[in-house]
Write a protein that holds these residues in place. Sequence first.
Motif, short mmCIF file in Angstrom:
data_model
loop_
_atom_site.label_atom_id
_atom_site.label_comp_id
_atom_site.label_asym_id
_atom_site.label_seq_id
_atom_site.Cartn_x
_atom_site.Cartn_y
_atom_site.Cartn_z
N HIS A 1 0.79 -1.40 -0.14
CA HIS A 1 0.09 0.02 -0.16
C HIS A 1 0.95 1.31 0.04
O HIS A 1 2.05 1.06 0.48
CB HIS A 1 -1.01 -0.05 0.99
N PHE A 2 0.24 2.41 -0.27
CA PHE A 2 0.78 3.55 -0.51
C PHE A 2 -0.28 4.52 0.01
O PHE A 2 -1.22 4.68 -0.53
CB PHE A 2 1.44 4.14 -1.47
N ASP A 3 -0.10 5.41 1.18
CA ASP A 3 -0.98 6.43 1.36
C ASP A 3 -0.54 8.09 2.01
O ASP A 3 0.76 7.81 2.37
CB ASP A 3 -1.94 5.94 2.54
N TRP A 4 -1.31 8.68 1.83
CA TRP A 4 -0.99 10.03 2.38
C TRP A 4 -1.72 9.92 3.87
O TRP A 4 -2.75 9.65 4.02
CB TRP A 4 -1.68 11.24 1.77
N LYS A 5 -0.83 10.19 4.77
CA LYS A 5 -0.97 9.86 6.18
C LYS A 5 -0.72 11.21 7.00
O LYS A 5 0.17 10.73 8.01
CB LYS A 5 -0.42 8.42 6.60
N PRO A 6 -1.42 12.33 6.92
CA PRO A 6 -0.95 13.32 7.94
C PRO A 6 -1.06 13.12 9.32
O PRO A 6 -1.70 11.95 9.85
CB PRO A 6 -1.92 14.27 7.55
#
Length: 173
Positions: A144-149
């Motif tokens: 997986h790849f995500d934007w996780k602020p």
Amino acid sequence: MKKVFLPILTLFILMFAAEQTNAQTPYRTAIGLGIDLGDGQTLFGPQIKHSFGGNNAGNAQVLFGDHITVLGADYSYNERISGTDGLSWYVGVGPQLSFIDHGKWHGDWDDDDHWKEGDTHTDFAIRPAVGLEYRIPSTPLAMHFDWKPWWNLSHGSRFDASRFSLGFKFVLK
């Protein structure tokens, strides 16, 4: 440490006790390596993702960095992308605890002057996530790849939008 261990143990028991029906994740349970990177130091550690059925899944991880340990658990809504084989998108959110030793840690997330050399503390954060997950067809591998602020709610609230997550998983079932 007992106060942290019991909620994590309860989370894992609930994850494995849940029944799966019509899962939108391309597997039921997977374990692997999580990498949290972006502005600041990079964190590495084990993670587990489990589908509760339908579009619902949970993810738990323990991440390690330079004199920091992070415990996190996330809920995610998962949806397969039609016309693809193994690709899905997800959106989620979850709490996170960061155990930091300021006596040894020299990261660039905090520049507050009120901490003294040798202070240790625990930060509480909320981590929203938006990402893509891919299970390689005919193999027990997923990534997986995500934007996780990182939205820290303690010790000087701050929001860091420049954080991302990568994960490499082995599918158990």
